[in-house]
Design an enzyme around this catalytic site. Structure first.
Site, PDB file in Angstrom:
ATOM      1  CB  CYS A 122      37.091  28.962  64.226  1.00 16.36           C
ATOM      2  SG  CYS A 122      38.956  29.466  64.423  1.00 16.36           S
TER       3      CYS A 122
ATOM      4  CG  HIS B 162      34.950  30.863  67.146  1.00 14.39           C
ATOM      5  ND1 HIS B 162      35.726  29.723  67.889  1.00 14.39           N
ATOM      6  CD2 HIS B 162      35.727  31.609  66.394  1.00 14.39           C
ATOM      7  CE1 HIS B 162      36.946  30.057  67.705  1.00 14.39           C
ATOM      8  NE2 HIS B 162      37.024  31.042  66.678  1.00 14.39           N
TER       9      HIS B 162
ATOM     10  CG  ASN C 255      40.277  30.996  68.773  1.00 16.95           C
ATOM     11  OD1 ASN C 255      39.622  29.977  68.549  1.00 16.95           O
ATOM     12  ND2 ASN C 255      40.353  32.096  68.027  1.00 16.95           N
TER      13      ASN C 255
HETATM   14  O1  UT7 Z   1      39.294  32.346  65.622  1.00 16.07           O
HETATM   15  C1  UT7 Z   1      39.345  33.345  64.604  1.00 16.07           C
HETATM   16  C2  UT7 Z   1      40.589  33.885  64.657  1.00 16.07           C
HETATM   17  N1  UT7 Z   1      41.202  35.079  65.302  1.00 16.07           N
HETATM   18  C3  UT7 Z   1      40.591  36.041  65.496  1.00 16.07           C
HETATM   19  O2  UT7 Z   1      39.357  36.057  65.624  1.00 16.07           O
HETATM   20  C4  UT7 Z   1      41.322  37.304  66.256  1.00 16.07           C
HETATM   21  C5  UT7 Z   1      40.583  38.637  66.051  1.00 16.07           C
HETATM   22  N2  UT7 Z   1      41.389  39.715  66.065  1.00 16.07           N
HETATM   23  C6  UT7 Z   1      41.515  40.173  67.437  1.00 16.07           C
HETATM   24  O3  UT7 Z   1      40.935  39.458  68.442  1.00 16.07           O
HETATM   25  C7  UT7 Z   1      42.371  41.271  67.739  1.00 16.07           C
HETATM   26  O4  UT7 Z   1      42.364  42.216  66.476  1.00 16.07           O
HETATM   27  C8  UT7 Z   1      43.653  40.920  68.276  1.00 16.07           C
HETATM   28  C9  UT7 Z   1      43.635  40.668  69.856  1.00 16.07           C
HETATM   29  C10 UT7 Z   1      44.372  40.125  67.691  1.00 16.07           C
HETATM   30  C11 UT7 Z   1      44.506  42.470  68.490  1.00 16.07           C
HETATM   31  O5  UT7 Z   1      43.529  43.303  69.053  1.00 16.07           O
HETATM   32  P1  UT7 Z   1      43.657  44.979  68.531  1.00 16.07           P
HETATM   33  O6  UT7 Z   1      42.750  45.494  69.616  1.00 16.07           O
HETATM   34  O7  UT7 Z   1      43.057  44.540  67.348  1.00 16.07           O
HETATM   35  O8  UT7 Z   1      45.137  45.220  68.657  1.00 16.07           O
HETATM   36  P2  UT7 Z   1      46.020  45.843  67.445  1.00 16.07           P
HETATM   37  O9  UT7 Z   1      46.363  44.631  66.341  1.00 16.07           O
HETATM   38  O10 UT7 Z   1      45.254  47.132  66.587  1.00 16.07           O
HETATM   39  O11 UT7 Z   1      47.466  46.305  67.892  1.00 16.07           O
HETATM   40  C12 UT7 Z   1      47.393  47.544  68.943  1.00 16.07           C
HETATM   41  C13 UT7 Z   1      48.577  47.532  69.660  1.00 16.07           C
HETATM   42  C14 UT7 Z   1      49.696  47.372  68.719  1.00 16.07           C
HETATM   43  O12 UT7 Z   1      50.990  48.434  69.051  1.00 16.07           O
HETATM   44  P3  UT7 Z   1      50.935  49.705  68.302  1.00 16.07           P
HETATM   45  O13 UT7 Z   1      51.309  49.413  67.077  1.00 16.07           O
HETATM   46  O14 UT7 Z   1      49.634  50.504  68.858  1.00 16.07           O
HETATM   47  O15 UT7 Z   1      52.092  50.337  69.045  1.00 16.07           O
HETATM   48  C15 UT7 Z   1      50.150  45.981  68.852  1.00 16.07           C
HETATM   49  O16 UT7 Z   1      51.669  45.773  68.480  1.00 16.07           O
HETATM   50  O17 UT7 Z   1      48.646  46.376  70.616  1.00 16.07           O
HETATM   51  C16 UT7 Z   1      49.985  45.799  70.078  1.00 16.07           C
HETATM   52  N3  UT7 Z   1      49.789  44.328  70.646  1.00 16.07           N
HETATM   53  C17 UT7 Z   1      50.270  43.803  71.917  1.00 16.07           C
HETATM   54  N4  UT7 Z   1      50.571  44.475  72.801  1.00 16.07           N
HETATM   55  C18 UT7 Z   1      50.542  43.663  74.193  1.00 16.07           C
HETATM   56  C19 UT7 Z   1      49.323  43.265  69.730  1.00 16.07           C
HETATM   57  N5  UT7 Z   1      49.339  42.107  70.395  1.00 16.07           N
HETATM   58  C20 UT7 Z   1      49.792  42.292  71.909  1.00 16.07           C
HETATM   59  C21 UT7 Z   1      50.039  41.820  72.921  1.00 16.07           C
HETATM   60  N6  UT7 Z   1      50.575  42.322  74.147  1.00 16.07           N
HETATM   61  N7  UT7 Z   1      49.840  40.233  73.066  1.00 16.07           N
END
Ligand code: UT7
Length: 331
Positions: A116, A256, A286
């Protein structure tokens, strides 16, 4: 006496596929909801490239627009740097495909992979090559077809990424505007938090992915999130110090576009209101290295930028890589 010159962005362009994939479409494909995606990421929809369309077509469309916007002939381009992690082919490079498609017969061409952060990396190369007098007109084209590299059964990644292309022409400018400073870095030690295998992968890496999904993105979202929130503000502060400039002198930050909460965290750390942080996440998702040139093109076409405006371009991504640039707008 030779006139003092800098390297500046003299033209921009962008291109997207026709088809959109909304959060509501994703609800039908994987266990997720529009509410979760909107709240946690700021994304509502993203573009998705047609199965039969090469990425080079999008990249070439954005490139042609940038060359036209720059007001130069395509034959004047003497180097094409393409940035991508989703090229159609490893060989020929995306840059060579664009060179052919747009008829840039006098240009050398190669690809850069800094994930990225690709556009910011390419910008530093272009700056060096122009200021040293080695090249005169460099086309940077950043294009991605990330929907081809995600597993649509993995809700941790498939809701985030989209497709698109952005391009910029970098040339000599003699009016005091241009690229003031670039600061790049990489933390290879953290590379395993975001991977896309190519011809080889470890067993551990394969075990993280679904059956038959050996070459898709895998990401530890939380690790990337923490790194990103910190590095966006740290890299911005570094570039301000390097250029001896105060944050209040910056008209807009072009970050980004990965997650609106990352942008909000960085803005808070820097004490900058969100009105000065450009975002188009809602409609594009993204799009990796394409996100900054696409945002610049949008802002330029919306007449938000005036000659001499000081801008910060800041990115992070797989590798892990990061980079920031301070630009005085040349158009
Ligand atoms: O370009 C560079 C690459 N990428 C990035 O910059 C991404 C950086 N990271 C992020 O943007 C965030 O960490 C994410 C959007 C990927 C995830 O958000 P988060 O607030 O950090 O969520 P989390 O991973 O802590 O997950 C919270 C909950 C989990 O469920 P439990 O374990 O609490 O029951 C996940 O399984 O949300 C769940 N979850 C979802 N639920 C519905 C994860 N993805 C999804 C989804 N829909 N798409």
């Amino acid at each position: 006496m030779t006139k003092h010159f800098k390297a500046g962005i003299i033209g921009t362009g962008s291109a997207f596929p026709e088809k959109k994939l909304t959060n509501f479409d994703l609800e039908k494909m994987v266990e997720t909801s529009d509410e979760w995606i909107s709240k946690r990421t700021g994304i509502k929809e993203r573009f998705i490239i047609d199965e039969n369309m090469p990425l080079s077509v999008l990249a070439s469309e954005a490139s042609k627009k940038a060359v036209e916007d720059a007001g130069i002939n395509v034959e004047d381009i003497d180097l094409i740097i393409a940035t991508t992690i989703t090229p159609d082919y490893l060989s020929p490079s995306l840059a060579c495909c664009v060179q052919k498609d747009i008829g840039a017969i006098n240009a050398a061409a190669f690809d850069v992979n800094a994930a990225c952060t690709g556009f910011v990396y390419a910008l530093q190369m272009a700056q060096g090559l122009i200021v040293s007098g080695i090249h005169k007109n460099i086309l940077i084209v950043s294009a991605e077809a990330l929907t081809r590299a995600v597993d649509f059964k993995d809700r941790n990644t498939c809701v985030l990424f989209g497709d698109g292309a952005g391009a910029a022409v970098i040339s000599r400018v003699e009016d005091g505007t241009g690229i003031e400073s670039v600061h790049l870095g990489a933390i290879g030690e953290m590379g395993s938090v975001l991977t896309i295998p190519c011809f080889y992968s470890t067993e551990e890496d394969r075990s993280k992915r679904g059956e038959g999904m050996d070459r898709v993105i895998w990401m530890d979202g939380s690790e990337v999130f923490v790194f990103a929130s910190r590095i966006m503000s740290d890299a911005t502060i570094s570039i301000l110090e390097k250029a001896n400039t105060h944050i209040d002198d910056i008209k807009y930050i072009f970050p980004h576009q990965a997650n609106i909460r990352i942008l909000q965290n960085a803005a808070k750390r820097l004490g900058v209101p969100m009105e000065r942080v450009y975002s188009n996440l809602e409609t594009t998702g993204n799009i990796s290295s394409a996100s900054i040139p696409v945002c610049l093109d949008e802002a330029s076409k919306k007449k938000m930028l005036q000659k001499g405006d000081k801008l910060i371009l800041v990115a992070f991504g797989g590798g892990l890589t990061y980079g920031a640039s301070l630009v005085s707008w040349s158009k």
